[in-house]
Write a protein that holds these residues in place. Structure first.
Motif, PDB file in Angstrom:
ATOM      1  N   MET A 189      98.780  97.094  39.965  1.00 16.93           N
ATOM      2  CA  MET A 189      97.567  97.561  40.612  1.00 16.93           C
ATOM      3  C   MET A 189      96.356  97.131  39.785  1.00 16.93           C
ATOM      4  O   MET A 189      96.451  96.828  38.622  1.00 16.93           O
ATOM      5  CB  MET A 189      97.607  99.063  40.760  1.00 16.93           C
ATOM      6  N   GLY A 190      95.199  97.114  40.382  1.00 17.25           N
ATOM      7  CA  GLY A 190      93.981  96.703  39.688  1.00 17.25           C
ATOM      8  C   GLY A 190      93.212  95.788  40.605  1.00 17.25           C
ATOM      9  O   GLY A 190      93.790  95.115  41.446  1.00 17.25           O
ATOM     10  N   ILE A 191      91.914  95.745  40.385  1.00 15.23           N
ATOM     11  CA  ILE A 191      91.040  95.066  41.330  1.00 15.23           C
ATOM     12  C   ILE A 191      91.349  93.571  41.426  1.00 15.23           C
ATOM     13  O   ILE A 191      91.189  92.946  42.463  1.00 15.23           O
ATOM     14  CB  ILE A 191      89.554  95.341  40.964  1.00 15.23           C
ATOM     15  N   LYS A 192      91.862  92.969  40.314  1.00 17.77           N
ATOM     16  CA  LYS A 192      92.134  91.521  40.314  1.00 17.77           C
ATOM     17  C   LYS A 192      93.196  91.149  41.356  1.00 17.77           C
ATOM     18  O   LYS A 192      93.148  90.066  41.932  1.00 17.77           O
ATOM     19  CB  LYS A 192      92.613  91.074  38.924  1.00 17.77           C
ATOM     20  N   CYS A 193      94.136  92.070  41.568  1.00 15.58           N
ATOM     21  CA  CYS A 193      95.207  91.781  42.527  1.00 15.58           C
ATOM     22  C   CYS A 193      94.653  91.551  43.924  1.00 15.58           C
ATOM     23  O   CYS A 193      95.296  90.937  44.755  1.00 15.58           O
ATOM     24  CB  CYS A 193      96.185  92.932  42.603  1.00 15.58           C
ATOM     25  N   LEU A 194      93.442  92.108  44.189  1.00  9.22           N
ATOM     26  CA  LEU A 194      92.877  91.953  45.524  1.00  9.22           C
ATOM     27  C   LEU A 194      92.615  90.489  45.839  1.00  9.22           C
ATOM     28  O   LEU A 194      92.611  90.089  46.996  1.00  9.22           O
ATOM     29  CB  LEU A 194      91.568  92.739  45.650  1.00  9.22           C
ATOM     30  N   ASP A 195      92.391  89.660  44.783  1.00  7.18           N
ATOM     31  CA  ASP A 195      92.095  88.243  45.015  1.00  7.18           C
ATOM     32  C   ASP A 195      93.195  87.551  45.800  1.00  7.18           C
ATOM     33  O   ASP A 195      92.926  86.770  46.698  1.00  7.18           O
ATOM     34  CB  ASP A 195      91.878  87.513  43.685  1.00  7.18           C
ATOM     35  N   SER A 196      94.443  87.876  45.462  1.00  9.03           N
ATOM     36  CA  SER A 196      95.538  87.151  46.113  1.00  9.03           C
ATOM     37  C   SER A 196      95.875  87.726  47.489  1.00  9.03           C
ATOM     38  O   SER A 196      96.485  87.050  48.297  1.00  9.03           O
ATOM     39  CB  SER A 196      96.776  87.158  45.219  1.00  9.03           C
ATOM     40  N   VAL A 197      95.496  88.958  47.727  1.00  9.80           N
ATOM     41  CA  VAL A 197      95.749  89.542  49.055  1.00  9.80           C
ATOM     42  C   VAL A 197      94.471  90.137  49.637  1.00  9.80           C
ATOM     43  O   VAL A 197      94.449  91.245  50.128  1.00  9.80           O
ATOM     44  CB  VAL A 197      96.857  90.627  49.038  1.00  9.80           C
ATOM     45  N   SER A 198      93.397  89.372  49.544  1.00 12.45           N
ATOM     46  CA  SER A 198      92.155  89.909  50.095  1.00 12.45           C
ATOM     47  C   SER A 198      92.221  89.861  51.627  1.00 12.45           C
ATOM     48  O   SER A 198      92.825  88.956  52.208  1.00 12.45           O
ATOM     49  CB  SER A 198      90.940  89.150  49.560  1.00 12.45           C
ATOM     50  N   LEU A 199      91.616  90.848  52.260  1.00  8.46           N
ATOM     51  CA  LEU A 199      91.642  90.990  53.717  1.00  8.46           C
ATOM     52  C   LEU A 199      90.189  91.058  54.192  1.00  8.46           C
ATOM     53  O   LEU A 199      89.289  91.338  53.394  1.00  8.46           O
ATOM     54  CB  LEU A 199      92.379  92.283  54.095  1.00  8.46           C
ATOM     55  N   PRO A 200      89.942  90.831  55.490  1.00 14.36           N
ATOM     56  CA  PRO A 200      88.562  90.940  55.974  1.00 14.36           C
ATOM     57  C   PRO A 200      88.032  92.350  55.711  1.00 14.36           C
ATOM     58  O   PRO A 200      88.754  93.326  55.900  1.00 14.36           O
ATOM     59  CB  PRO A 200      88.677  90.691  57.477  1.00 14.36           C
ATOM     60  N   TYR A 201      86.790  92.437  55.277  1.00 11.64           N
ATOM     61  CA  TYR A 201      86.206  93.736  54.974  1.00 11.64           C
ATOM     62  C   TYR A 201      85.749  94.406  56.273  1.00 11.64           C
ATOM     63  O   TYR A 201      85.372  93.721  57.215  1.00 11.64           O
ATOM     64  CB  TYR A 201      85.041  93.559  54.006  1.00 11.64           C
ATOM     65  N   GLY A 202      85.798  95.727  56.327  1.00 11.39           N
ATOM     66  CA  GLY A 202      85.621  96.406  57.612  1.00 11.39           C
ATOM     67  C   GLY A 202      84.294  97.067  57.864  1.00 11.39           C
ATOM     68  O   GLY A 202      84.123  97.727  58.880  1.00 11.39           O
ATOM     69  N   VAL A 203      83.299  96.924  56.954  1.00 15.01           N
ATOM     70  CA  VAL A 203      82.024  97.620  57.162  1.00 15.01           C
ATOM     71  C   VAL A 203      81.095  96.770  58.024  1.00 15.01           C
ATOM     72  O   VAL A 203      80.884  95.594  57.735  1.00 15.01           O
ATOM     73  CB  VAL A 203      81.338  97.922  55.810  1.00 15.01           C
ATOM     74  N   HIS A 204      80.571  97.386  59.096  1.00 18.68           N
ATOM     75  CA  HIS A 204      79.612  96.704  59.970  1.00 18.68           C
ATOM     76  C   HIS A 204      78.429  97.634  60.136  1.00 18.68           C
ATOM     77  O   HIS A 204      78.432  98.492  61.028  1.00 18.68           O
ATOM     78  CB  HIS A 204      80.227  96.400  61.334  1.00 18.68           C
ATOM     79  N   GLY A 205      77.445  97.505  59.278  1.00 26.63           N
ATOM     80  CA  GLY A 205      76.327  98.449  59.287  1.00 26.63           C
ATOM     81  C   GLY A 205      76.873  99.823  58.922  1.00 26.63           C
ATOM     82  O   GLY A 205      77.463  99.990  57.857  1.00 26.63           O
ATOM     83  N   MET A 206      76.698 100.804  59.810  1.00 29.69           N
ATOM     84  CA  MET A 206      77.295 102.129  59.557  1.00 29.69           C
ATOM     85  C   MET A 206      78.636 102.270  60.282  1.00 29.69           C
ATOM     86  O   MET A 206      79.245 103.334  60.266  1.00 29.69           O
ATOM     87  CB  MET A 206      76.346 103.236  60.037  1.00 29.69           C
ATOM     88  N   ASP A 207      79.081 101.229  60.954  1.00 27.33           N
ATOM     89  CA  ASP A 207      80.349 101.302  61.683  1.00 27.33           C
ATOM     90  C   ASP A 207      81.480 100.599  60.916  1.00 27.33           C
ATOM     91  O   ASP A 207      81.239  99.970  59.887  1.00 27.33           O
ATOM     92  CB  ASP A 207      80.183 100.707  63.090  1.00 27.33           C
ATOM     93  N   MET A 208      82.678 100.745  61.438  1.00 29.94           N
ATOM     94  CA  MET A 208      83.861 100.221  60.748  1.00 29.94           C
ATOM     95  C   MET A 208      84.747  99.485  61.747  1.00 29.94           C
ATOM     96  O   MET A 208      84.687  99.749  62.947  1.00 29.94           O
ATOM     97  CB  MET A 208      84.667 101.386  60.142  1.00 29.94           C
ATOM     98  N   ALA A 209      85.585  98.585  61.225  1.00 30.29           N
ATOM     99  CA  ALA A 209      86.551  97.896  62.094  1.00 30.29           C
ATOM    100  C   ALA A 209      87.822  97.661  61.294  1.00 30.29           C
ATOM    101  O   ALA A 209      87.767  97.350  60.095  1.00 30.29           O
ATOM    102  CB  ALA A 209      85.973  96.579  62.583  1.00 30.29           C
ATOM    103  N   PHE A 210      88.962  97.840  61.945  1.00 24.39           N
ATOM    104  CA  PHE A 210      90.236  97.766  61.213  1.00 24.39           C
ATOM    105  C   PHE A 210      91.223  96.748  61.780  1.00 24.39           C
ATOM    106  O   PHE A 210      92.219  96.452  61.135  1.00 24.39           O
ATOM    107  CB  PHE A 210      90.892  99.150  61.181  1.00 24.39           C
ATOM    108  N   SER A 211      90.956  96.232  62.988  1.00 25.84           N
ATOM    109  CA  SER A 211      91.992  95.366  63.560  1.00 25.84           C
ATOM    110  C   SER A 211      92.056  94.011  62.854  1.00 25.84           C
ATOM    111  O   SER A 211      93.129  93.420  62.767  1.00 25.84           O
ATOM    112  CB  SER A 211      91.819  95.220  65.069  1.00 25.84           C
TER     113      SER A 211
END
Ligand code: AMP
Ligand code: MG
Length: 335
Positions: A189-211
């Protein structure tokens, strides 16, 4: 004990009876969770489950400690939002009981009930609610006599996203708890691991998206990343999305309490991230017991109690279900 308000929850997968005393003491719910044999939740099948479990749940309720039918002073039920066939079962049972017992009927907004049970249990006063459940994902705060939706998912609920990812890997409903377990088993675990499995970020203004993150996570699995790694990454991305919007809501409203609610609020990592964000900005983070995070009848009873205190009642002719009821449709007259 004084009077009790009985609450009936039936918006989706859970059929549940719970109660609260007129002075606000919460009692554990009697619940049955519909688990589909395969695929997602089919509204008609879930409704059949609710009908078939009614008498067994009522038996458990009526043989519970200190319970008497003549102590019931009102029947509250989820009027919406939710799946039509499921809501109809709860509403029918509620109308029958209210008529039989000659007590008032109270049609309750399910989303608002999540806030009120959290306020009762944690003692927070004027929170921003991060409501993260199967079908709903909203950031809500009270302003000008209503609970206003400040941000919400633009596509699917966060819990639904976790359940869908789990189902694609053969993990049965509800998938969230198993994803949490697998994420904990991820070795590095740790933030560096996100590099290899980064996913689209879900923040859209004040809204969110997960699909988008769901599609990308499924794709990354087929590229050879481990299931544990992707469960971990999905949690980090989707929870960061919610926590960021919740932080903005705290900043915009000037409120200093965050309350978590909904089934996904059972997740320890989400609690940790929310707590950290609150600590960093001098706010306080609260969450109710897990049994009051997931859908439950007690929360419906608790909102019914608050409504009854303000003299609100629902006539039978006004008790039709409303599958698309919005959080801010409900006028909030209580403190
Ligand atoms: P609700 O609709 O509020 O009853 O919540 C049900 C949702 O909560 C389902 O999507 C579950 O997968 C999800 N859930 C329950 N426990 C957890 C957990 N520990 N971590 C993540 N999601 C969870
Ligand atoms: Mg819910």
């Amino acid at each position: 004990m004084g009077g009790i308000i009985l609450g009936i929850e039936s918006t989706a997968h859970t059929f549940s009876f719970g109660r609260v005393s007129t002075d606000g003491e919460l009692f554990p719910s009697f619940s049955s969770l519909f688990r589909p044999e395969e695929g997602g939740i089919h509204p008609r099948e879930a409704a059949d489950h609710h009908s078939e479990t009614t008498s067994q749940l009522l038996d458990r309720l009526s043989s519970s400690e200190n319970f008497t039918w003549d102590s019931i002073v009102a029947i509250a039920f989820s009027q919406g939002p939710g799946l039509g066939p499921c809501l109809r079962v709860g509403a029918s049972v509620a109308r029958t009981l209210a008529t039989r017992l000659s007590v008032p009927l109270l049609g309750v907004n399910h989303c608002v009930a999540h806030i009120e049970v959290g306020r009762n249990q944690t003692g927070c006063i004027d929170p921003v609610l991060l409501y993260v459940s199967g079908g709903n994902t909203q950031v809500i705060a009270r302003s000008d006599g209503r609970y206003r939706v400040l941000g919400e998912t633009l596509d699917i609920g966060i819990g639904n996203m976790l359940d869908k990812f789990a189902r694609s890997q053969g993990i049965p409903f509800p998938g969230g708890p198993e994803i949490e377990r697998l994420a904990l088993a991820h070795p590095s675990m740790g933030i560096k691991c996100l590099d290899s499995v980064s996913l689209p970020y879900g923040v859209h203004g004040m809204d969110m998206a997960f699909s988008g993150m769901l599609t990308s996570a499924t794709q990354k699995l087929s590229e050879g990343h481990s299931l544990e790694q992707l469960c971990w990454s999905l949690q980090e991305h989707s929870f960061a999305t919610c926590v960021e919007v919740a932080e903005r809501a705290l900043a915009h409203t000037g409120k200093s309490e965050l309350l978590l609610g909904g089934g996904v609020a059972c997740n320890e990592r989400l609690r940790e991230m929310s707590n950290l964000m609150c600590e960093e900005r001098g706010a306080k983070c609260h969450w109710p017991d897990k049994s009051y995070c997931v859908d439950n009848g007690t929360m419906i009873a608790e909102l019914g109690r608050r409504m009854l205190e303000c003299g609100i009642e629902t006539e039978i002719m006004d008790s039709a279900i409303d599958p698309t009821l919005r959080t801010d449709n409900t006028e909030v007259l209580w403190d």
